[in-house]
Design an enzyme around this catalytic site. Structure first.
Site, PDB file in Angstrom:
ATOM      1  N   ASP A 118       0.841  -1.199   0.000  1.00  0.00           N
ATOM      2  CA  ASP A 118       0.000   0.000   0.000  1.00  0.00           C
ATOM      3  C   ASP A 118       0.872   1.244   0.000  1.00  0.00           C
ATOM      4  OD1 ASP A 118      -2.162  -1.668   0.203  1.00  0.00           O
ATOM      5  OD2 ASP A 118      -2.369  -1.435   2.379  1.00  0.00           O
TER       6      ASP A 118
HETATM    7  N1  URA Z   1      -1.327  -5.893   3.845  1.00  0.00           N
HETATM    8  C1  URA Z   1      -1.812  -4.640   3.841  1.00  0.00           C
HETATM    9  O1  URA Z   1      -2.857  -4.375   4.400  1.00  0.00           O
HETATM   10  N2  URA Z   1      -1.097  -3.691   3.197  1.00  0.00           N
HETATM   11  C2  URA Z   1       0.068  -3.924   2.579  1.00  0.00           C
HETATM   12  O2  URA Z   1       0.680  -3.012   2.029  1.00  0.00           O
HETATM   13  C3  URA Z   1       0.571  -5.239   2.609  1.00  0.00           C
HETATM   14  C4  URA Z   1      -0.144  -6.208   3.249  1.00  0.00           C
END
Ligand code: URA
Length: 281
Positions: A118
């Site tokens: 993310d």
């Molecule tokens: N899980 C999440 O919620 N975000 C990420 O970036 C990676 C795994």
């Protein structure tokens, strides 16, 4: 063999040597000027001379094997998209530019991040042009373990640990594969070296109750960890990926920094066998 200086895929000699992991651009510039590099049988003293995959290059008399695929480890900072391009926002590929290159080109065409973190997630991101490896690491059914350090609201309880281990139902949408939760205080020395020290204090003073936890998941669904914690009424305040399968983030990389994988790292993740480093020593 004649030089293909006008080929579209040509690049500077010092840059090619750096890409193959032989040193920094400035070290290699000096080595070239000292006559340690031959191109197609002739000593080449201009670090800026254009070379391509078809040129035969010797460094201290040993052939430089140009790799068919390249592999970089990036410590992704928060605020950058895990994408190859975006019209408005900075992407992880924008970070893989060589600042000493006037054209500021991305190090190699065809690079992409293996999976997504993310925008606000930090940590280990593999960037390559090896589509087969990406498939092997990401395809459903491959189940490569990925370990994250997370700071979440509230106290993580034994019940949370059990629920993650049994396979949580997320948003009534899917049942997650069993995942492991461990207090960050129990991290072994390799993982402990990757846990940032000041995150806890940077988190809003209004949040008085939070837990530092290691999470290991085997899938990579959209917002997976955030959604898993949300289903336990906890919010993820900070998330950093520490490892992916046998590959661990290099603790010396600051957020935004990257380096080529070593030959050993390429081997352990199952990278292309031609993608080994040539070592001049
Ligand atoms: N899980 C999440 O919620 N975000 C990420 O970036 C990676 C795994």
């Amino acid at each position: 063999m004649s030089r293909k200086a006008d080929r579209k895929d040509s690049l500077r000699l010092d840059k090619l040597l750096a890409r193959e992991g032989l040193g920094t651009r400035s070290e290699l510039g000096k080595a070239v000027r000292r006559g340690r590099v031959c191109v197609n049988g002739v000593i080449e003293k201009d670090p800026g001379c254009r070379v391509s995959a078809e040129d035969e290059i010797l460094f201290d008399g040993k052939p430089v094997r140009q790799r068919t695929c390249v592999y970089y480890m990036l410590n992704k900072p928060a605020g950058v998209l895990s994408a190859t391009e975006d019209s408005r926002e900075r992407t992880v590929l924008d970070l893989l530019r060589d600042p000493s290159d006037e054209a500021q080109q991305v190090l190699r065409r065809g690079l992409f991040p293996v999976g997504r973190l993310d925008k606000d997630t930090e940590g280990l991101l593999l960037i390559t042009d090896d589509g087969q490896l990406a498939h092997r690491l990401l395809a459903p059914g491959k189940h490569v373990d990925k370990t994250y350090y997370a700071v979440v609201t509230g106290r993580v309880t034994e019940e949370d640990i059990r629920a993650f281990a049994e396979g949580l139902t997320v948003d009534g949408d899917f049942t997650a594969m069993p995942a492991q939760l461990r207090p960050a205080a129990e991290a072994d020395s390799t993982l402990a070296a990757l846990i940032p020290e000041n995150i806890q204090t940077e988190i809003s003073p209004e949040i008085t109750d939070s837990s530092q936890i290691l999470v290991t998941i085997r899938e990579g669904k959209y917002h997976q960890i955030k959604r898993m914690f949300a289903s336990r009424q906890k919010e993820v305040l900070y998330l950093k990926r520490l490892s992916m399968g046998p590959l661990f983030l290099d603790p010396s990389l600051l957020p935004g920094q990257f380096r080529p994988l070593t030959g050993e790292e390429i081997d352990i993740i199952g990278g292309h066998p031609d993608a080994r480093f040539f070592h001049s020593s």
